[in-house]
Design a protein around this motif. Structure first.
Motif: not given
Length: 124
Positions: A19-21, A38-42, A46-48
């Motif tokens: 999650v730090g990544v 986190a739900e909005k990451l891409e 998002q994979r991290a």
């Protein structure tokens, strides 16, 4: 403390590294609503985040397997070797997830799951 117990500690830390990544360098991180963020990451972020979630999912199985194998009196060298291998597979899993190597990620996941099963087997 055994090498395997140290590996339990390392395995507990790996999800936080993932999650730090996701968080490092991302300007939109909101500590008031981290899950919504986190739900909005891409992409790799998002994979991290997903790798972190998977790390938390498999951790109890691994920790229990190490503890049970130790309490059952299984050979400590075998427990240590399996625990080290588990940590290596979980690090490889994170790398595969970040690099979007989905087939390799799945194979590494199966290996890490199998290691947990093997710890129970040597405890039997």
């Amino acid at each position: 403390m055994t090498i395997a117990y140290w590996c339990v500690l390392i395995a507990a830390i790996i999800p936080y590294l993932m999650v730090g990544v996701a968080k490092i360098g991302h300007r939109g991180y909101n500590n008031r609503a981290p899950r919504a963020w986190a739900e909005k990451l891409e992409g790799y972020r998002q994979r991290a985040s997903w790798a972190q979630q998977n790390g938390f999912e498999i951790f109890p199985f691994f920790a229990a397997a190490v503890i049970i194998a130790s309490l059952a009196g299984a050979d400590q060298a075998r427990i240590d070797a399996l625990a080290i291998t588990f940590v290596a597979t979980r690090l490889a899993y994170g790398v595969c997830y970040l690099a979007d190597l989905h087939l390799w990620r799945s194979l590494v996941w199966v290996a890490s799951f199998g290691i947990c099963v093997a710890l129970f087997v040597i405890a039997a």
